[in-house]
Design an enzyme around this catalytic site. Structure first.
Site, PDB file in Angstrom:
ATOM      1  N   GLU A   1     -50.373 -38.242  -3.127  1.00 34.62           N
ATOM      2  CA  GLU A   1     -49.922 -39.647  -3.196  1.00 34.62           C
ATOM      3  C   GLU A   1     -48.438 -39.616  -2.876  1.00 34.62           C
ATOM      4  OE1 GLU A   1     -51.905 -42.058  -3.546  1.00 34.62           O
ATOM      5  OE2 GLU A   1     -53.677 -41.248  -4.522  1.00 34.62           O
TER       6      GLU A   1
ATOM      7  N   CYS B   1     -42.924 -46.625  -4.938  1.00 39.78           N
ATOM      8  CA  CYS B   1     -43.560 -46.164  -3.705  1.00 39.78           C
ATOM      9  C   CYS B   1     -44.113 -47.353  -2.930  1.00 39.78           C
ATOM     10  CB  CYS B   1     -44.652 -45.151  -4.021  1.00 39.78           C
ATOM     11  SG  CYS B   1     -45.851 -45.735  -5.213  1.00 39.78           S
TER      12      CYS B   1
HETATM   13  P1  NAD Z   1     -40.405 -35.209  -5.491  1.00 40.49           P
HETATM   14  O1  NAD Z   1     -41.281 -34.878  -4.355  1.00 40.49           O
HETATM   15  O2  NAD Z   1     -38.986 -34.794  -5.451  1.00 40.49           O
HETATM   16  O3  NAD Z   1     -40.979 -34.590  -6.844  1.00 40.49           O
HETATM   17  C1  NAD Z   1     -42.256 -34.905  -7.351  1.00 40.49           C
HETATM   18  C2  NAD Z   1     -42.699 -33.822  -8.318  1.00 40.49           C
HETATM   19  O4  NAD Z   1     -42.909 -32.611  -7.595  1.00 40.49           O
HETATM   20  C3  NAD Z   1     -41.709 -33.487  -9.426  1.00 40.49           C
HETATM   21  O5  NAD Z   1     -42.414 -33.287 -10.623  1.00 40.49           O
HETATM   22  C4  NAD Z   1     -41.080 -32.184  -8.945  1.00 40.49           C
HETATM   23  O6  NAD Z   1     -40.589 -31.369  -9.988  1.00 40.49           O
HETATM   24  C5  NAD Z   1     -42.268 -31.527  -8.275  1.00 40.49           C
HETATM   25  N1  NAD Z   1     -41.934 -30.508  -7.272  1.00 40.49           N
HETATM   26  C6  NAD Z   1     -40.780 -30.341  -6.568  1.00 40.49           C
HETATM   27  N2  NAD Z   1     -40.888 -29.284  -5.730  1.00 40.49           N
HETATM   28  C7  NAD Z   1     -42.135 -28.777  -5.906  1.00 40.49           C
HETATM   29  C8  NAD Z   1     -42.857 -27.701  -5.300  1.00 40.49           C
HETATM   30  N3  NAD Z   1     -42.315 -26.943  -4.353  1.00 40.49           N
HETATM   31  N4  NAD Z   1     -44.125 -27.485  -5.694  1.00 40.49           N
HETATM   32  C9  NAD Z   1     -44.706 -28.269  -6.623  1.00 40.49           C
HETATM   33  N5  NAD Z   1     -44.075 -29.301  -7.237  1.00 40.49           N
HETATM   34  C10 NAD Z   1     -42.806 -29.551  -6.870  1.00 40.49           C
HETATM   35  O7  NAD Z   1     -40.542 -36.789  -5.685  1.00 40.49           O
HETATM   36  P2  NAD Z   1     -39.782 -37.718  -6.738  1.00 40.49           P
HETATM   37  O8  NAD Z   1     -38.364 -37.876  -6.274  1.00 40.49           O
HETATM   38  O9  NAD Z   1     -40.043 -37.284  -8.137  1.00 40.49           O
HETATM   39  O10 NAD Z   1     -40.567 -39.101  -6.541  1.00 40.49           O
HETATM   40  C11 NAD Z   1     -40.233 -40.033  -5.563  1.00 40.49           C
HETATM   41  C12 NAD Z   1     -41.214 -39.989  -4.419  1.00 40.49           C
HETATM   42  O11 NAD Z   1     -42.526 -40.154  -4.912  1.00 40.49           O
HETATM   43  C13 NAD Z   1     -41.016 -41.113  -3.422  1.00 40.49           C
HETATM   44  O12 NAD Z   1     -41.211 -40.633  -2.115  1.00 40.49           O
HETATM   45  C14 NAD Z   1     -42.110 -42.091  -3.804  1.00 40.49           C
HETATM   46  O13 NAD Z   1     -42.501 -42.965  -2.784  1.00 40.49           O
HETATM   47  C15 NAD Z   1     -43.205 -41.159  -4.188  1.00 40.49           C
HETATM   48  N6  NAD Z   1     -44.193 -41.831  -5.037  1.00 40.49           N
HETATM   49  C16 NAD Z   1     -45.450 -42.029  -4.536  1.00 40.49           C
HETATM   50  C17 NAD Z   1     -46.396 -42.692  -5.306  1.00 40.49           C
HETATM   51  C18 NAD Z   1     -47.792 -42.926  -4.797  1.00 40.49           C
HETATM   52  O14 NAD Z   1     -48.649 -43.238  -5.591  1.00 40.49           O
HETATM   53  N7  NAD Z   1     -48.073 -42.782  -3.515  1.00 40.49           N
HETATM   54  C19 NAD Z   1     -46.065 -43.129  -6.596  1.00 40.49           C
HETATM   55  C20 NAD Z   1     -44.789 -42.913  -7.069  1.00 40.49           C
HETATM   56  C21 NAD Z   1     -43.863 -42.239  -6.277  1.00 40.49           C
END
Ligand code: NAD
Length: 502
Positions: free
Chosen positions: A244, A278
């Site tokens: 997502e 998002c």
């Molecule tokens: P992010 O990708 O920086 O981090 C998301 C999660 O992934 C965090 O828990 C982080 O610690 C973890 N993570 C980071 N590196 C990783 C790795 N190498 N392997 C596994 N996990 C890892 O995103 P964010 O800044 O927390 O969230 C914002 C983003 O999320 C925006 O792009 C937003 O649009 C998206 N988002 C999407 C939805 C949806 O339902 N489609 C909902 C909410 C947010």
């Protein structure tokens, strides 16, 4: 409820702090779980999964409804924690808790009906066989969550996975570990027997460890860049993934749309949660005949949106400090390319807050129309007609949600928009509809949470055939008579070889 770490596996002494983005105040200190602790959590989850699956739909339904009731009863406490840790105003926090409760209620009540074993149709050739399909739990699901909706977003995957009979190991964002801990502690109160929902805390390395820990599926919500890393890590063990990811949702306003409603919803859709959604409306395409009135009304409403830390504020701070630079870069780029601000301006970024900005005359190649801004910024683009609006809305690698304000052509536009979800005459509503699937296309990811599709996403289908009576001769045998296949071939041609008339 106090923020405790009782249930978390030991971290070997490494910890990190979670602080308020508005005040810098300490919210809690959490273990930085490494690969060993994550593996330990997954192994405990494996046992819990067998116990949880053994409860059956009825036993799980009772417990999930008790979990839902506890979250609803303690919503004030949870909203306050979300406010302190993520910075969003209480109203935004309440909306996400409400949605999480509604989705939990739906999956708890409907899982049995969606996933129960069912008979499948047989065919003429296999008329002596009965067929059935059942949906079995996968086992242990790893859920990795973002910070922007720390309750609603992970709880969609968690609720679907639990209702389908899986145990869950949840890695909340390093910016919102206290909220993740709250959810797991609340669950443990109503299901004290086994660690069916555990939390591991830490940064990207902890998430990476969860991807490599041998879970049966990973549900990831976050940015497309991290989504790619998650998929690559999961590929090593062929662990399936649900992604997502981000969005660049478009709003289309046609000439017969209700312009006042469209403007009000556009401002809320773009600015709520300070645009850190998002599904935020990040672009509006408005037909020529409606453009001037729409922009005027949007400007009037957006100018009233107040950022700040207090109860009177409409939007809170930007939670992730690095995002402030992204928002500033998008604004500077837009102004350099000739965009004009009708609300706000070049100095809208006042860390940790961003004032509302409404832009016009933005060229298509501007960053603010192409990449996720994640701030309270709404570019409004004038288009000739609805077809041009759809074409320009679809010219994006993202495809999460979309919205349409129209009458006559509303359904046609909604279908033509390349998105996982589209709302007509409202914004974002699909996220709160528990019977609908939630997910995107393209850079916005794949796989679905919520609704029947979400329940099946966290199940594996198992097909069973049962021979009801033997036939005199079987095709699937070396002992079949020589005349059998030619006779079957004649029958096949009689039945299938003619093309349908129309
Ligand atoms: P992010 O990708 O920086 O981090 C998301 C999660 O992934 C965090 O828990 C982080 O610690 C973890 N993570 C980071 N590196 C990783 C790795 N190498 N392997 C596994 N996990 C890892 O995103 P964010 O800044 O927390 O969230 C914002 C983003 O999320 C925006 O792009 C937003 O649009 C998206 N988002 C999407 C939805 C949806 O339902 N489609 C909902 C909410 C947010």
């Amino acid at each position: 409820m106090a923020v405790t770490q009782d249930q978390a596996p030991a971290s070997g002494g490494h910890t990190f702090d979670s602080t308020s983005p508005a005040t810098g105040e300490l919210v809690g200190t959490f273990p930085l779980h490494g690969p060993a602790q994550v593996a330990e959590a997954v192994s405990r989850a494996r046992e819990a999964a067998a116990w949880w699956a053994g409860l059956g739909f009825g036993g799980r339904r009772r417990r999930l409804l008790a979990f839902k009731a506890l979250l609803a009863a303690r919503s004030g406490e949870l909203v306050d924690l979300v406010h302190r840790e993520n910075g969003k105003p209480a109203a935004d926090g309440f909306i996400e808790v409400l949605l999480a409760v509604e989705h939990l209620d739906w999956v708890a009540r409907k899982a049995a009906r969606v996933l129960r074993p069912r008979r499948a149709a047989s065919t003429l050739v296999l008329a002596n066989q009965a067929a059935s399909v059942e949906y079995l739990p996968l086992g242990v699901v790893g859920v990795i969550g973002p910070w922007n909706y720390p309750v609603f977003t992970p709880s969609g995957a968690i609720a679907s996975a639990l209702a389908a009979g899986n145990a869950v190991v949840f890695k909340p964002s390093e910016l919102t570990p206290a909220v993740g801990r709250f959810l797991a502690d609340a669950f443990a109160e109503v299901v004290p027997e086994q660690p069916v929902l555990q939390v591991v805390t830490g940064d990207g390395a902890t998430g990476d460890a969860l991807c490599r820990a041998g879970v049966d599926k990973v549900s990831f919500t976050g940015s497309p860049a991290t989504g790619r890393k998650v998929m690559a890590a999961c590929a090593e063990r062929l662990t399936p993934v649900v992604l997502e990811l981000g969005g660049k949702d478009a709003l289309v306003v046609d000439e017969d749309g209700d312009l006042d409603a469209a403007a009000e919803q556009a401002v809320w859709g773009a600015m709520a949660n300070a645009g850190q959604t998002c599904l935020a409306i990040e672009r509006a395409y408005v037909v020529d005949a409606a453009y001037d009135r729409f922009v005027g009304r949007v400007a009037e409403l957006a100018a009233r949106v107040r950022p700040g830390p207090g109860a009177e504020a409409d939007i809170g701070p930007i939670t992730l400090p690095a995002q402030l630079a992204v928002i500033r870069r998008h604004l500077e780029d837009a102004f350099r390319r000739g965009a004009r601000a009708v609300v706000g301006g070049p100095d809208a970024v006042r860390p940790p807050y961003v004032d509302p900005v409404v832009l016009v005359d933005v060229p298509d190649d501007a960053l603010v129309l192409r990449e996720e801004t994640f701030g309270p910024v709404l570019p409004v683009v004038r288009v000739r007609d609805a077809d041009e609006a759809v074409r320009r809305a679809n010219a994006s690698p993202y495809g999460l949600g979309a919205a349409v304000f129209a009458r006559r052509r509303a359904d046609r536009i909604a279908r033509a928009l390349r998105s996982g979800m589209t709302s007509v005459n409202s914004v974002l509503v699909f996220a709160g509809m528990p019977s609908l699937p939630f997910g995107g296309v393209g850079e916005s990811g794949f796989g679905r949470v919520h609704g029947p599709d979400g329940l099946r996403e966290f199940s594996r289908s198992k097909a069973i055939t049962r021979q009801r009576f033997p036939l005199p001769f079987s095709m699937l045998s070396f002992e079949r008579p020589a005349r059998l296949l030619p006779a079957v071939e004649r029958a096949m041609k009689l039945r299938h070889a003619r093309a349908p008339r129309r």
